[in-house]
Design an enzyme around this catalytic site. Sequence first.
Site, PDB file in Angstrom:
ATOM      1  N   TYR A   1     -10.273  -8.413 -19.118  1.00 20.65           N
ATOM      2  CA  TYR A   1      -9.171  -8.024 -20.240  1.00 20.65           C
ATOM      3  C   TYR A   1      -8.790  -6.420 -19.753  1.00 20.65           C
ATOM      4  O   TYR A   1      -7.427  -5.762 -19.729  1.00 20.65           O
ATOM      5  CB  TYR A   1      -9.637  -7.745 -22.128  1.00 20.65           C
ATOM      6  CG  TYR A   1      -9.760  -9.579 -21.698  1.00 20.65           C
ATOM      7  CD1 TYR A   1      -8.209  -9.874 -22.262  1.00 20.65           C
ATOM      8  CD2 TYR A   1     -10.850  -9.953 -22.205  1.00 20.65           C
ATOM      9  CE1 TYR A   1      -8.718 -11.752 -22.893  1.00 20.65           C
ATOM     10  CE2 TYR A   1     -11.024 -11.430 -23.041  1.00 20.65           C
ATOM     11  CZ  TYR A   1      -9.911 -11.520 -23.065  1.00 20.65           C
ATOM     12  OH  TYR A   1      -9.898 -13.385 -23.278  1.00 20.65           O
TER      13      TYR A   1
ATOM     14  N   PHE B   1     -12.765 -11.032 -35.640  1.00 17.96           N
ATOM     15  CA  PHE B   1     -11.744 -12.142 -35.831  1.00 17.96           C
ATOM     16  C   PHE B   1     -11.496 -12.761 -34.353  1.00 17.96           C
ATOM     17  O   PHE B   1     -11.892 -12.529 -33.328  1.00 17.96           O
ATOM     18  CB  PHE B   1     -10.321 -11.597 -36.298  1.00 17.96           C
ATOM     19  CG  PHE B   1     -10.027 -10.614 -35.565  1.00 17.96           C
ATOM     20  CD1 PHE B   1      -9.425 -10.477 -33.771  1.00 17.96           C
ATOM     21  CD2 PHE B   1     -10.102  -8.298 -34.850  1.00 17.96           C
ATOM     22  CE1 PHE B   1      -8.765  -9.724 -32.658  1.00 17.96           C
ATOM     23  CE2 PHE B   1      -9.544  -8.031 -34.173  1.00 17.96           C
ATOM     24  CZ  PHE B   1      -9.583  -8.238 -32.744  1.00 17.96           C
TER      25      PHE B   1
END
Length: 420
Positions: A130, A420
Amino acid sequence: MADIHVGPAHDARRFLDTDELVWFAEPSRQSPARELSGIREDQRFAAEVADGDPAYYAGVYGVYPLTLTVPGPQQSLRQLPVSGLTFVGVHPDERRRGVLTAMLRDHFERVRGGDWSGLSVLHASEPAIYGRHGYGVASLETRVTLSRGATFTAPGLEQAASELRTRLVAAGTPGVADRMKAAAMHAGALTLGSVVREPETYEMFARDTPQTLRDTEPQRLLFAVRDGVDVGYAWFRRKEKWDEGRPDGTVEVGELIGDPATELALLRRLVDLDLTSSVVLNHRGMDDPAFAWTGGDRGIHGPTWDSLWVRLVDLPLAMECRGYAAPVDLVLEVEDSACAWNQGRWRLAADAEGAGRMTRTEDSPDLVLDTQQLASAYLGARGLEAAREAGLLDERRSGAARELDAALRMPLPPAAAVGF
């Protein structure tokens, strides 16, 4: 690069099958609608390629609406709506064909056009991925292991902790998800880096299945209540173990949420549960108060790894949504190959009240850096002066990195973000 189309994922079965193929966990025994209930249908997206396997998508991703606590003016705090990137995966046959890049660019366009304060956040399964797409590590986390009966010394919190009542409920009890969000919002207003989910996501994570119940009990919530209001919780399950006739169970705590007095009261309950010998606290920040309350025993500290990754998708909006600790007036030359609208020179000006503005300029830059470095500094913990010394940014005017650090800096590091 393949001809790739990214858009809404209308087939829940195909979305879930693709996710399970990528992550190769034990297949779910729930229906796709139930398994994916925490991700709203309009927040599921997929990539298609012309020559792909019709049973699967080439790639999938989802978005959770989240609330993130960021620095406010003069080192106060404020809560912002942000886009939580999740369920990201590329079919094994479609790797290295540009599918992930296409999905992330689709995501960035949607974040830029939505009500997300210009911010995308995620937890990285593979950290090397990322950073190449402009995400920066904005907080770190560790794991804390406590022995049963551990003593916590916090004289300044005793009165506040004594005013709390704690109540145990099953995680699947109706209404618990709403209570969890309300408690998390209450605590998040006081905690830099706090992430709060929506009720449907809490409900999805709290739902046990035969797979999650293997060799353990159902999930439980220990709420902390002050004057009839939920102000925090411990989300945990116990795992039974016996050692030569002696109880040796573990309390595995996925989340401990609350202000310091609330966490103190909850921890005292957790280390006093019968038939257990240890309490493991996951997703804890680097300045966890348990270290101080137990006397800083090095034996309770686990490994350290990256927690929340932040992406400044709409650079000026994101920088104006947070506040500043000190006045600053700098010209930044920003490099951003994935979000061309961020590329170029910007003047960041913050006044004495802590409000900032970011506008286009043609003036000579004081700092040349990329959005990943700004993202890592966004929550006020990871200094740009250190990045300068490491040769990761170009300081054109001496002292500029230090000035920006002073404006971004917060007195405490951000908490670790919940999953999450």
